[in-house]
Design a protein around this motif. Structure first.
Motif, PDB file in Angstrom:
ATOM      1  N   THR A   1     -11.989  39.049 -57.800  1.00 10.04           N
ATOM      2  CA  THR A   1      -9.916  39.693 -57.446  1.00 10.04           C
ATOM      3  C   THR A   1      -9.607  39.140 -58.977  1.00 10.04           C
ATOM      4  O   THR A   1      -8.901  40.479 -59.252  1.00 10.04           O
ATOM      5  CB  THR A   1      -9.835  40.631 -56.093  1.00 10.04           C
ATOM      6  OG1 THR A   1      -9.047  39.210 -55.855  1.00 10.04           O
ATOM      7  CG2 THR A   1     -10.233  40.720 -55.591  1.00 10.04           C
ATOM      8  N   HIS A   2      -8.915  38.181 -58.741  1.00  8.65           N
ATOM      9  CA  HIS A   2      -8.518  38.261 -59.508  1.00  8.65           C
ATOM     10  C   HIS A   2      -8.273  36.627 -60.258  1.00  8.65           C
ATOM     11  O   HIS A   2      -8.749  35.252 -59.037  1.00  8.65           O
ATOM     12  CB  HIS A   2      -6.835  38.314 -59.240  1.00  8.65           C
ATOM     13  CG  HIS A   2      -6.764  38.173 -58.280  1.00  8.65           C
ATOM     14  ND1 HIS A   2      -6.841  38.453 -56.884  1.00  8.65           N
ATOM     15  CD2 HIS A   2      -5.333  37.299 -58.193  1.00  8.65           C
ATOM     16  CE1 HIS A   2      -5.697  37.255 -56.136  1.00  8.65           C
ATOM     17  NE2 HIS A   2      -4.856  36.585 -57.341  1.00  8.65           N
ATOM     18  N   PHE A   3      -7.723  35.512 -60.824  1.00  9.70           N
ATOM     19  CA  PHE A   3      -7.600  34.365 -60.939  1.00  9.70           C
ATOM     20  C   PHE A   3      -6.822  33.643 -61.045  1.00  9.70           C
ATOM     21  O   PHE A   3      -6.355  32.190 -60.755  1.00  9.70           O
ATOM     22  CB  PHE A   3      -7.858  34.208 -62.353  1.00  9.70           C
ATOM     23  CG  PHE A   3      -9.063  34.994 -62.863  1.00  9.70           C
ATOM     24  CD1 PHE A   3      -9.976  35.114 -62.594  1.00  9.70           C
ATOM     25  CD2 PHE A   3      -8.263  35.021 -64.178  1.00  9.70           C
ATOM     26  CE1 PHE A   3     -11.030  35.980 -62.428  1.00  9.70           C
ATOM     27  CE2 PHE A   3      -9.792  36.540 -65.029  1.00  9.70           C
ATOM     28  CZ  PHE A   3     -10.537  36.493 -65.034  1.00  9.70           C
TER      29      PHE A   3
ATOM     30  N   SER B   1      -5.647  40.908 -43.553  1.00  9.03           N
ATOM     31  CA  SER B   1      -5.680  39.745 -44.025  1.00  9.03           C
ATOM     32  C   SER B   1      -4.872  39.280 -45.256  1.00  9.03           C
ATOM     33  O   SER B   1      -3.848  39.674 -45.313  1.00  9.03           O
ATOM     34  CB  SER B   1      -7.043  39.766 -44.754  1.00  9.03           C
ATOM     35  OG  SER B   1      -7.667  37.929 -44.498  1.00  9.03           O
ATOM     36  N   HIS B   2      -4.597  37.547 -45.324  1.00  6.74           N
ATOM     37  CA  HIS B   2      -3.932  37.675 -46.429  1.00  6.74           C
ATOM     38  C   HIS B   2      -2.642  36.843 -46.009  1.00  6.74           C
ATOM     39  O   HIS B   2      -1.778  37.687 -47.036  1.00  6.74           O
ATOM     40  CB  HIS B   2      -3.781  38.162 -48.335  1.00  6.74           C
ATOM     41  CG  HIS B   2      -4.021  37.216 -49.278  1.00  6.74           C
ATOM     42  ND1 HIS B   2      -2.094  37.246 -49.094  1.00  6.74           N
ATOM     43  CD2 HIS B   2      -4.386  36.640 -50.054  1.00  6.74           C
ATOM     44  CE1 HIS B   2      -2.098  36.638 -50.868  1.00  6.74           C
ATOM     45  NE2 HIS B   2      -3.630  36.128 -50.930  1.00  6.74           N
ATOM     46  N   MET B   3      -2.515  36.857 -45.339  1.00  4.16           N
ATOM     47  CA  MET B   3      -1.118  36.514 -44.670  1.00  4.16           C
ATOM     48  C   MET B   3      -1.030  35.324 -44.633  1.00  4.16           C
ATOM     49  O   MET B   3      -1.632  34.139 -44.590  1.00  4.16           O
ATOM     50  CB  MET B   3      -1.794  36.662 -42.581  1.00  4.16           C
ATOM     51  CG  MET B   3      -1.810  38.096 -42.379  1.00  4.16           C
ATOM     52  SD  MET B   3      -2.801  38.725 -40.560  1.00  4.16           S
ATOM     53  CE  MET B   3      -4.409  37.579 -41.047  1.00  4.16           C
TER      54      MET B   3
ATOM     55  N   LEU C   1      -5.326  30.873 -58.039  1.00  6.74           N
ATOM     56  CA  LEU C   1      -6.380  29.170 -57.512  1.00  6.74           C
ATOM     57  C   LEU C   1      -6.239  29.548 -56.047  1.00  6.74           C
ATOM     58  O   LEU C   1      -7.714  29.576 -55.190  1.00  6.74           O
ATOM     59  CB  LEU C   1      -5.570  27.819 -57.377  1.00  6.74           C
ATOM     60  CG  LEU C   1      -6.102  27.119 -56.762  1.00  6.74           C
ATOM     61  CD1 LEU C   1      -7.649  26.814 -58.537  1.00  6.74           C
ATOM     62  CD2 LEU C   1      -5.243  25.295 -56.916  1.00  6.74           C
ATOM     63  N   ASP C   2      -5.605  30.761 -55.355  1.00  2.37           N
ATOM     64  CA  ASP C   2      -6.677  31.127 -53.682  1.00  2.37           C
ATOM     65  C   ASP C   2      -7.492  31.220 -53.427  1.00  2.37           C
ATOM     66  O   ASP C   2      -7.854  32.093 -52.346  1.00  2.37           O
ATOM     67  CB  ASP C   2      -4.732  31.298 -52.580  1.00  2.37           C
ATOM     68  CG  ASP C   2      -4.272  32.282 -53.303  1.00  2.37           C
ATOM     69  OD1 ASP C   2      -4.525  32.671 -54.350  1.00  2.37           O
ATOM     70  OD2 ASP C   2      -3.741  33.284 -53.122  1.00  2.37           O
ATOM     71  N   HIS C   3      -8.529  32.187 -54.857  1.00  3.24           N
ATOM     72  CA  HIS C   3      -8.416  33.399 -54.841  1.00  3.24           C
ATOM     73  C   HIS C   3     -10.484  32.298 -55.511  1.00  3.24           C
ATOM     74  O   HIS C   3     -11.278  33.357 -55.442  1.00  3.24           O
ATOM     75  CB  HIS C   3      -8.489  34.638 -55.177  1.00  3.24           C
ATOM     76  CG  HIS C   3      -7.526  35.482 -54.444  1.00  3.24           C
ATOM     77  ND1 HIS C   3      -7.836  36.380 -53.710  1.00  3.24           N
ATOM     78  CD2 HIS C   3      -6.381  35.249 -53.764  1.00  3.24           C
ATOM     79  CE1 HIS C   3      -6.901  36.537 -52.482  1.00  3.24           C
ATOM     80  NE2 HIS C   3      -5.284  35.431 -53.170  1.00  3.24           N
ATOM     81  N   ILE C   4     -10.098  31.834 -55.938  1.00 10.01           N
ATOM     82  CA  ILE C   4     -11.031  30.907 -57.316  1.00 10.01           C
ATOM     83  C   ILE C   4     -11.685  29.782 -57.284  1.00 10.01           C
ATOM     84  O   ILE C   4     -12.854  29.225 -57.618  1.00 10.01           O
ATOM     85  CB  ILE C   4     -10.787  31.038 -57.797  1.00 10.01           C
ATOM     86  CG1 ILE C   4      -9.786  30.717 -58.791  1.00 10.01           C
ATOM     87  CG2 ILE C   4     -10.624  32.760 -58.161  1.00 10.01           C
ATOM     88  CD1 ILE C   4      -9.587  31.286 -60.779  1.00 10.01           C
TER      89      ILE C   4
ATOM     90  N   GLY D   1      -8.189  43.004 -52.461  1.00 12.01           N
ATOM     91  CA  GLY D   1      -8.042  41.495 -53.162  1.00 12.01           C
ATOM     92  C   GLY D   1      -5.973  41.807 -53.183  1.00 12.01           C
ATOM     93  O   GLY D   1      -5.341  42.197 -51.646  1.00 12.01           O
ATOM     94  N   ASP D   2      -5.249  40.746 -53.824  1.00 13.90           N
ATOM     95  CA  ASP D   2      -3.554  40.685 -53.782  1.00 13.90           C
ATOM     96  C   ASP D   2      -4.147  41.969 -54.657  1.00 13.90           C
ATOM     97  O   ASP D   2      -3.963  42.078 -55.684  1.00 13.90           O
ATOM     98  CB  ASP D   2      -3.637  40.020 -54.996  1.00 13.90           C
ATOM     99  CG  ASP D   2      -3.637  38.363 -53.489  1.00 13.90           C
ATOM    100  OD1 ASP D   2      -4.335  38.700 -52.086  1.00 13.90           O
ATOM    101  OD2 ASP D   2      -3.866  36.984 -53.932  1.00 13.90           O
ATOM    102  N   THR D   3      -1.927  42.668 -53.801  1.00 14.79           N
ATOM    103  CA  THR D   3      -2.077  43.834 -54.591  1.00 14.79           C
ATOM    104  C   THR D   3      -0.142  43.984 -54.171  1.00 14.79           C
ATOM    105  O   THR D   3      -0.169  43.498 -53.004  1.00 14.79           O
ATOM    106  CB  THR D   3      -2.628  44.939 -54.376  1.00 14.79           C
ATOM    107  OG1 THR D   3      -2.556  46.425 -54.824  1.00 14.79           O
ATOM    108  CG2 THR D   3      -2.375  45.556 -53.165  1.00 14.79           C
TER     109      THR D   3
HETATM  110 ZN   LIG Z   1      -3.601  35.453 -53.006  1.00 13.72          ZN
END
Ligand SMILES: [Zn+2]
Ligand SMILES: [Zn+2]
Length: 252
Positions: free
Chosen positions: A59-61, A218-220, A63-66, A164-166
């Motif tokens: 979804t984006h770059f 999620s993503h809490m 670090l917690d996602h890639i 994703g994150d938004t």
């Molecule tokens: Zn995140």
């Protein structure tokens, strides 16, 4: 489709929530949506068939996602006597190809040429992408980082939307409207709002406007742990709601 939560947390280190990662099984495809640090071992811990992943979708770059994408590629190359042979497709926003090039420069050419076919796709925003096997994917820009996108995945008349994150975006609810499962971030309590993330009130409002068949939160970040999240969401949204936990499996 079937969704497995690999990591329901963030970069705030937690004993119970790993960084963002979800496996979506859609027809013959096994799509890993984000792959934050720790996701690779978390898949093994939860009995997820990490070897069988066919697509990685970023979804984006942040670090917690890639962070565990190089780990997984290295594992597919070295973790077993015979390395992976099946192709892998990495899907991500504009800049994904460049990210992999920079990683390869730092870590080694194996990241580009791991010994199995590796494809990179940067789908155009709002343009449906046919993944074959009856699976269609569409991405959409969301307010978080410049490249950040949300995804909609459709298969067999079912539709999953992953934010994703938004940050708050009134048009996101219209885009997600009527989906069967809305997997959304909900980062921080109402008393700690950030423009680039959602609070429970904002998440509830998004759900109320999008009216998904099921809301998965999620993503809490840790400050949410001491809060009655269902009650906070429930002030805006009365539909089916699941608070994600690592290892959770949902059919959608
Ligand atoms: Zn995140
Ligand atoms: Zn982020």
């Amino acid at each position: 489709m079937r969704l497995t939560v690999i990591g329901s947390g963030t970069i705030s280190l937690s004993a119970t929530r790993g960084c963002a990662s979800y496996l979506l099984e859609a027809g013959e495809h096994r799509i890993l949506m984000d792959v934050g640090p720790g996701a690779a071992h978390s898949m093994a811990r939860h009995g997820v068939d990490w070897w069988g992943v066919t697509h990685v979708m970023l979804t984006h770059f942040h670090l917690d996602h890639i962070g565990d994408l190089p780990t997984l590629i290295f594992a597919w190359r070295h973790a077993r006597v015979e390395s992976r042979a099946a192709p892998l497709t990495i899907i991500g926003p504009a800049g994904t190809r460049e990210l992999l090039t920079r990683w390869a420069a730092a870590l080694g050419d194996w990241l580009h040429a791991p010994g199995f076919p590796l494809y990179v796709m940067e789908p155009l925003l709002e343009e449906p992408l046919d993944l074959g096997g009856g699976v269609t994917l569409t991405s959409r820009s969301v307010p978080h980082t410049g490249e950040s996108v949300a995804y909609s995945v459709e298969h067999a008349d079912r539709r999953l939307v992953y934010t994703g994150d938004t940050g708050e975006d009134p048009s996101l609810s219209a885009w997600a409207a009527g989906c069967d499962l809305l997997l959304t971030e909900c980062s921080l309590p109402d008393f700690m709002p950030m423009t680039l993330h959602l609070t429970p009130s904002q998440t509830g409002a998004l759900a109320a406007a999008a009216a998904p068949g099921m809301l998965v939160v999620s993503h809490m970040y840790p400050p949410l742990e001491g809060i009655d999240l269902r009650a906070e969401l429930g002030a805006r949204w009365a539909g089916p709601t699941v608070i994600a936990t690592d290892g959770l499996v949902l059919d959608c």
